[in-house]
Design an enzyme around this catalytic site. Structure first.
Site, PDB file in Angstrom:
ATOM      1  N   GLU A  58       0.844  -1.197   0.000  1.00  0.00           N
ATOM      2  CA  GLU A  58       0.000   0.000   0.000  1.00  0.00           C
ATOM      3  C   GLU A  58       0.877   1.243   0.000  1.00  0.00           C
ATOM      4  OE1 GLU A  58      -3.263  -0.708  -0.290  1.00  0.00           O
ATOM      5  OE2 GLU A  58      -2.638  -2.817  -0.203  1.00  0.00           O
ATOM      6  N   LYS A 188      -2.124 -14.074  18.408  1.00  0.00           N
ATOM      7  CA  LYS A 188      -2.681 -13.735  17.092  1.00  0.00           C
ATOM      8  C   LYS A 188      -4.183 -13.889  16.997  1.00  0.00           C
ATOM      9  CE  LYS A 188       1.721 -15.290  15.376  1.00  0.00           C
ATOM     10  NZ  LYS A 188       2.476 -16.428  14.857  1.00  0.00           N
ATOM     11  N   ASP A 264       7.285 -11.629  12.981  1.00  0.00           N
ATOM     12  CA  ASP A 264       6.121 -12.436  12.630  1.00  0.00           C
ATOM     13  C   ASP A 264       4.931 -11.482  12.562  1.00  0.00           C
ATOM     14  OD1 ASP A 264       3.988 -14.109  12.374  1.00  0.00           O
ATOM     15  OD2 ASP A 264       4.523 -15.422  14.040  1.00  0.00           O
ATOM     16  N   HIS A 359     -10.616  12.065  -4.796  1.00  0.00           N
ATOM     17  CA  HIS A 359     -11.545  11.236  -5.559  1.00  0.00           C
ATOM     18  C   HIS A 359     -11.477  11.560  -7.041  1.00  0.00           C
ATOM     19  CE1 HIS A 359     -14.185  10.204  -1.863  1.00  0.00           C
ATOM     20  NE2 HIS A 359     -12.917   9.887  -1.726  1.00  0.00           N
TER      21      HIS A 359
END
Lengths: 367, 367, 367, 367
Positions: A58, A188, A264, A359
């Site tokens: 990203e 997790k 991790d 946008h």
């Protein structure tokens, strides 16, 4: 990761040939990585301005975090602290009656020193610091808490827990083995236990930003950002049925930081459960992030990869220091970086105008 | 990721120079990747045996998942279904009184067709399917739900939400803008809303394994694994203060799968909130995983990376198909792979003996 | 209460003699009751100033709630609305595979009209308005939502659910009965589903109080009370691992109101999960309570007790009105009363001074 | 109840006349009350068969609980234990920086003995046993845990907390008062903290019932009841977004028991968060309830009412005993009674047939 244990044994997997997996030509997922900063860190343990590597698919995570770093630098830096550190593993025992497990739980709480000695047989870096027991009917859950030096400590505490189970099963005749992991750990999974009892490093980072800096670098005001934090992070998260969480996107920065430093990354699940707390003090914005479960290490799985070593060295986390100091330094850097990314996104969301323009651009791309 | 919007605009970040970040030599985090399988998938939408790429710093994920795939293949394969799919974004409006927001909420629920048309102006692939409103005092939260074709859809729904906000602000005089994201969405935060109302693809995978196969490949029995699931995943998770979750380590497999296929891996947070459900049927083990929030796409950020394209092609997810079918196929493969990894770890935890031996090995490594 | 059903059958309890319980001289727990107010209610459905009866062992509930009522009267009254109303019951079905339950869930969602007709066979007051399905492995949970007129509706919806189960089992060969109540309802348990999907009446009450009134009647300021709500109700509740809740003591007022009006007071559990939302608007305090799960009725168990009939009549909830209007009126009164008690306690907690003096008094009592 | 403090001060409520409330003729809500049993209690602390009074508007609670008591008597009685006991109150402090609150939290944890002495100045029955601190930004939450003798202890711990706050504010210059109650306590709100860290008495009750008794008295089998507990209480509650809870209706029995014994019944909210755990052992059913937060006292508000004194005496909870033993006895009786009611309802829900007949009866009543 507990998995690590289950498969590091030669011939472990019987009845199947795992060659195909093990001999397969190793490939790599190439996750784009850039450094952002300098992230201005101030505090009793660490005072430095560091370029921080972030790996993510990203792309906005870089300029977003960098904008936050820039304004924090102008504001005098990010005060960052570690409140607590420990790694946990819970095990399950069973008996024929609650009377037996209740007696065992009581006894174990009084024999912490003995348990500590047993745990120490399995590691020269880890130390058992506490335990918590929970009883449901005839089931006994014991959550072991250990300090684990410079390792995140998942394996260290699991090995110790296994040895402790053997010892306990030998000492308490009425108990039987149920599981080396009872999900009270919890590893997790979204839960309340890690925030309340601790898992990983509990990091708090804060910065105070003047109205002028808010306007110049963030296009917002202390009041607007404080109001947004209340309505979005506090009320909105609760409405969603959120659990011990009030933030916009800790997970995005944690993921990028964990991937770049060989952690991790599945531990972002606990990591995502933290708080953005804001206030308007006089004419300034007080902005902080509290992340109770930062789970990082400077040794262990993934740390021997070339780019990881380079990144850890660049962050000064491979120096000769007291046990645990490199990992603490890494956690502090992580917390300060999360603050930068959180601050920047929240500021953007206070301004509908910015998103309108965004946008138009995206629409041309035809999403 | 909502961040994407905030930074795709030229000159967006004023008052700072972002060149250092943008022009910096792009590097990559090299995450070790191996393929496991074949994963034997059976079902109305997909019937195939596929090698699945997994990228992780935790090497045990490969043999663990592979062991699960092997036994599932012998057992006749994994029946995998998608129950539902949608992507969401919530926005916040404010008025001077609950009377105003209550009236707006009632009106909006009756104008879904109009809202759908407005949303359609921003995308040719997405479609508004539903909305949910929540009111707290004078605050109005509107959670928009859209189908998003082959994209995971974060940006698509955010763009639509922004357009919808503009339209709503024009239609309802008493409302004012608070935020384009109200955390009721909820994106990458532990919550109950995504499981109850849906976000991403709701995937269920199941397999039935005979006692013989349980013994030969998993060294356990249907009764032992069923009992462990009750005591660890159901009771243990609840004791931890878990939320809409009962599994051992969905997050590990999801992370590796997401990284290998170019997904935004921060979505493992929602992904980790799912259920492992077991039963003993006659002499067999019924084993299933239910993952309500699998968030994957075959187009969008990260999908244009070379290795990602290769992986998606190898999985048959870059074919010419009906809109959304490639992404659905990918979600089904993901769910079946999670089942393999979950089954294998739970089986291992039923056997203290295996872990004892594993520990001896690890201790020599001097953890 | 579902229990109601299980024991209204002659000869139901076999193998035991229940005479001792049934013929035992009936006694009563005498819970002290006083009326407070007038509670000044303003709104589209109800505009009245009412004395509200509260029954409790905790005497402070009366002056506390009354202080709140007094200041709200001076402030112009409490705007109170109902956003939604429904009662729910979830049932569980099972099949041999997820394929079967997935098909059934899809089919049921398309046959709502038929289901409505089936439900209508069991009641002339209730109406099925919606259903929600959840699937875990081969289990199917169906949550039925009904309007229930002036009854709280627990029994009405349970009877309908039982008839619906029979019909569904006849229509879908592959399904089998698991339970008439699947805890997805959910009845008298802390959860997120009731807030998100609705159970009982969703009530919001608000009042705006000037700085002068805050000072004169509450000894506080708009800023102090707003800050306390953020730090205590929003942040503090989240830290505790709270779930869809941010208030100080809704439960206390709800309990007293439910006992005084013959309600099943165990429903305070859902009732306690609501929001106190505050804001400083100009020089005034905006104060509101949002209670998504107010569960009250004006007919049914407990409503035929003499003092209950008197109280309901005094509140104007036994008039000839449209179906459901008496119960709606009662829910509105309940919400406004909760606001009074919540406002008063929060104001007190902003002032350490008040509590210091209070302590001195109590200490003399030698606690 | 913290309210108690805020209003026991003469002249407290200024600016208003509370005479109307205080001088009003006291009335009572008459809640129907019957005794059920004998409830056969076995255990190290209490071995007795007692008739237990229950007050409720829901008449089925009596025969339902009694059926459970009857079968448990035949089965040899209910083994009931108390695992832990404490009452809590959390307070909030604030500073200008996390550095200050972090130092204070560290220091307080090292000065427990001093804090214990300060707390002891406010009570001769209560004793500070532990504290837990949570930090969010510059906010410090301190959760005090005390033993409180035979009182439920809400007021005792609040008084002590207030004194402790004064002392702490005097010792730590940088801290300021925020609130005497920070919702981390947490009082009468659904949360995870009370189950994990303790509040009230942690009670576990268990019974083992043969297949024959299951059939004769409960019309079910060990297997059917165990399966229902998994599908309804464990999976169903989790699906609902439940929090640290897996039971059918603890709240109903707790409410009736609390009302009959003069307890603050709003504490059923914490009480409702507990576990029903079942197992099939050989040919028998193992059935248990674990209730971590039973909050009862034999002295304090409500205990001086005539019928309450009669009930407490009849239960043997007004004898001359060691401090706290009467309250412990009451909590044990409460836990065993909850087991009886829970067992009976779950058994009924395994049998669709029973409910079918029940419905026919109810329909004639025209619900």
């Amino acid at each position: 990761m507990i998995l690590l244990i289950a498969y590091r044994v030669k011939g472990y997997i019987n009845g199947m040939n795992t060659t195909s997996a093990n001999n397969e030509t190793a490939e790599h997922a190439l996750v784009p990585m850039q450094s952002v900063g300098p992230v201005p860190i101030r505090g009793p343990e660490l005072d430095a301005d560091l370029m921080v590597p972030l790996a993510s698919y990203e792309s906005p995570v870089w300029p977003s975090t960098q904008r936050g770093a820039r304004v924090c630098e102008r504001a005098g830096g990010i005060v960052t602290l570690i409140l607590d550190e420990r790694m946990t593993r819970s095990v399950i025992f069973e008996a024929h009656s609650v009377v037996v497990v209740a007696a065992a739980a009581q006894s174990l709480s009084e024999r912490l020193d003995e348990l500590r000695d047993v745990a120490s047989e399995t590691t020269r870096f880890g130390r058992l610091v506490n335990l918590n027991t929970q009883i449901v009917g005839k089931l006994l859950y014991v959550r072991f808490e250990m300090t684990t030096g410079d390792a995140s400590g998942h394996n260290m505490v699991t090995l110790a827990a296994d040895r402790l189970m053997q010892w306990i099963l030998g000492e308490y005749a009425g108990l039987s083995y149920v599981s080396i992991s009872g999900n009270l750990c919890t590893d997790k999974k979204a839960s309340a236990v890690n925030g309340l009892l601790g898992r990983g490093k509990n990091v708090v980072a804060e910065v105070t930003i003047s109205r002028e800096l808010c306007k110049k670098y963030l296009r917002t005001t202390p009041e607007a950002l404080h109001a947004l934090n209340i309505k979005k992070n506090l009320v909105g998260t609760s409405l969603a049925g959120g659990l011990r969480s009030a933030n916009a996107h800790f997970a995005n920065i944690l993921l990028a930081f964990y991937l770049a430093t060989g952690q991790d990354a599945a531990n972002i699940i606990e990591g995502s459960q933290g708080y953005t707390y804001t206030d308007v003090v006089g004419d300034d914005l007080y902005f902080s992030v509290s992340i109770p479960n930062v789970i990082v290490g400077t040794v262990g799985n993934g740390k021997d990869l070339g780019f990881v070593e380079d990144n850890l060295k660049a962050l000064g986390c491979r120096e000769k220091r007291e046990l645990g100091e490199n990992a603490r330094r890494l956690a502090i850097i992580c917390g300060a970086t999360v603050l930068c990314g959180e601050l920047s996104l929240l500021a953007a969301q206070t301004n509908p105008g910015e998103l309108m323009r965004a946008h138009k651009t995206l629409e041309r791309k035809g999403s």
